[in-house]
Design a protein around this motif. Structure first.
Motif, PDB file in Angstrom:
ATOM      1  N   GLY A  91     -63.673 -28.155  -6.379  1.00 35.56           N
ATOM      2  CA  GLY A  91     -64.328 -27.003  -6.996  1.00 35.56           C
ATOM      3  C   GLY A  91     -64.644 -25.925  -5.980  1.00 35.56           C
ATOM      4  N   LEU A  92     -65.090 -26.335  -4.799  1.00 32.57           N
ATOM      5  CA  LEU A  92     -65.374 -25.352  -3.748  1.00 32.57           C
ATOM      6  C   LEU A  92     -64.109 -24.619  -3.317  1.00 32.57           C
ATOM      7  N   VAL A  93     -62.999 -25.326  -3.259  1.00 32.06           N
ATOM      8  CA  VAL A  93     -61.729 -24.685  -2.897  1.00 32.06           C
ATOM      9  C   VAL A  93     -61.335 -23.675  -3.962  1.00 32.06           C
ATOM     10  N   LEU A  94     -61.495 -24.043  -5.245  1.00 33.33           N
ATOM     11  CA  LEU A  94     -61.147 -23.112  -6.313  1.00 33.33           C
ATOM     12  C   LEU A  94     -62.043 -21.877  -6.306  1.00 33.33           C
ATOM     13  N   VAL A  95     -63.312 -22.072  -6.002  1.00 32.63           N
ATOM     14  CA  VAL A  95     -64.237 -20.945  -5.985  1.00 32.63           C
ATOM     15  C   VAL A  95     -63.934 -20.015  -4.820  1.00 32.63           C
ATOM     16  N   THR A  96     -63.624 -20.570  -3.662  1.00 31.17           N
ATOM     17  CA  THR A  96     -63.415 -19.728  -2.480  1.00 31.17           C
ATOM     18  C   THR A  96     -62.000 -19.160  -2.388  1.00 31.17           C
ATOM     19  N   ALA A  97     -60.994 -19.869  -2.876  1.00 27.61           N
ATOM     20  CA  ALA A  97     -59.606 -19.423  -2.707  1.00 27.61           C
ATOM     21  C   ALA A  97     -59.143 -18.475  -3.819  1.00 27.61           C
ATOM     22  N   TRP A  98     -59.717 -18.542  -4.994  1.00 32.74           N
ATOM     23  CA  TRP A  98     -59.312 -17.747  -6.157  1.00 32.74           C
ATOM     24  C   TRP A  98     -57.797 -17.813  -6.351  1.00 32.74           C
ATOM     25  N   PRO A  99     -57.236 -18.990  -6.641  1.00 31.00           N
ATOM     26  CA  PRO A  99     -55.780 -19.097  -6.768  1.00 31.00           C
ATOM     27  C   PRO A  99     -55.238 -18.512  -8.079  1.00 31.00           C
ATOM     28  N   PHE A 100     -56.124 -18.193  -9.044  1.00 26.91           N
ATOM     29  CA  PHE A 100     -55.684 -17.656 -10.323  1.00 26.91           C
ATOM     30  C   PHE A 100     -56.329 -16.301 -10.557  1.00 26.91           C
ATOM     31  N   ARG A 101     -55.620 -15.441 -11.272  1.00 25.75           N
ATOM     32  CA  ARG A 101     -56.164 -14.143 -11.652  1.00 25.75           C
ATOM     33  C   ARG A 101     -56.747 -14.246 -13.067  1.00 25.75           C
ATOM     34  N   VAL A 102     -57.604 -13.297 -13.397  1.00 28.91           N
ATOM     35  CA  VAL A 102     -58.202 -13.265 -14.735  1.00 28.91           C
ATOM     36  C   VAL A 102     -57.100 -13.040 -15.757  1.00 28.91           C
ATOM     37  N   ARG A 103     -57.178 -13.767 -16.855  1.00 29.54           N
ATOM     38  CA  ARG A 103     -56.216 -13.738 -17.975  1.00 29.54           C
ATOM     39  C   ARG A 103     -54.852 -14.328 -17.607  1.00 29.54           C
ATOM     40  N   GLU A 104     -54.727 -14.975 -16.502  1.00 26.13           N
ATOM     41  CA  GLU A 104     -53.466 -15.617 -16.122  1.00 26.13           C
ATOM     42  C   GLU A 104     -53.393 -16.977 -16.818  1.00 26.13           C
ATOM     43  N   ARG A 105     -52.217 -17.334 -17.295  1.00 24.17           N
ATOM     44  CA  ARG A 105     -52.061 -18.614 -17.979  1.00 24.17           C
ATOM     45  C   ARG A 105     -51.599 -19.646 -16.971  1.00 24.17           C
ATOM     46  N   THR A 106     -52.176 -20.836 -17.057  1.00 28.45           N
ATOM     47  CA  THR A 106     -51.851 -21.917 -16.128  1.00 28.45           C
ATOM     48  C   THR A 106     -51.480 -23.171 -16.905  1.00 28.45           C
ATOM     49  N   ARG A 107     -50.668 -24.011 -16.315  1.00 34.57           N
ATOM     50  CA  ARG A 107     -50.315 -25.285 -16.939  1.00 34.57           C
ATOM     51  C   ARG A 107     -51.054 -26.386 -16.183  1.00 34.57           C
ATOM     52  N   LEU A 108     -51.837 -27.137 -16.924  1.00 37.19           N
ATOM     53  CA  LEU A 108     -52.602 -28.217 -16.322  1.00 37.19           C
ATOM     54  C   LEU A 108     -51.712 -29.423 -16.084  1.00 37.19           C
ATOM     55  N   GLN A 109     -52.191 -30.363 -15.280  1.00 31.56           N
ATOM     56  CA  GLN A 109     -51.401 -31.536 -14.929  1.00 31.56           C
ATOM     57  C   GLN A 109     -51.084 -32.376 -16.170  1.00 31.56           C
ATOM     58  N   ALA A 110     -51.979 -32.384 -17.138  1.00 32.90           N
ATOM     59  CA  ALA A 110     -51.765 -33.159 -18.356  1.00 32.90           C
ATOM     60  C   ALA A 110     -50.776 -32.472 -19.300  1.00 32.90           C
ATOM     61  N   GLY A 111     -50.386 -31.247 -19.001  1.00 28.77           N
ATOM     62  CA  GLY A 111     -49.406 -30.560 -19.803  1.00 28.77           C
ATOM     63  C   GLY A 111     -49.990 -29.489 -20.703  1.00 28.77           C
TER      64      GLY A 111
END
Length: 104
Positions: free
Chosen positions: A75-95
């Motif tokens: 969670g800390l990595v996601l908060v500090t790195a911001w790997p996604f932009r707002v309104r960007e669609r992502t595919r989770l590991q579960a599909g």
């Protein structure tokens, strides 16, 4: 000079012998551990058993907290790195497909 200045008005930086807050905390905790060990020695508790029990407890706590700590650091990595932009669609590991919502 007692007022903290030289005769020409230049300020003197005084050094105090007081320890920092961290040093005081370390000294206090070390003293408490020392007192507890002496009290347990007086009560007849063997140090070897105490150390073995402490090590066993530490291993159990580490194994129990392993996933929690992993999630915390992820969670800390996601908060500090911001790997996604707002309104960007992502595919989770579960599909599943998910969008990144606007946070504020």
């Amino acid at each position: 000079m007692t007022d903290g200045t030289y005769g020409n008005g230049c300020a003197v930086r005084r050094r105090t012998l007081l320890p920092s807050a961290q040093a005081r905390s370390t000294i206090t905790h070390s003293g408490l551990v020392f007192i507890v060990l002496i009290a347990l020695d007086i009560a007849g508790v063997k140090r070897a058993g105490l150390i073995a029990g402490s090590a066993f407890t530490a291993i159990l706590l580490a194994l129990a907290a392993q996933q929690t700590l992993g999630n915390l650091f992820a969670g800390l990595v996601l908060v500090t790195a911001w790997p996604f932009r707002v309104r960007e669609r992502t595919r989770l590991q579960a599909g599943a497909l998910a969008g990144v919502p606007r946070v504020w």
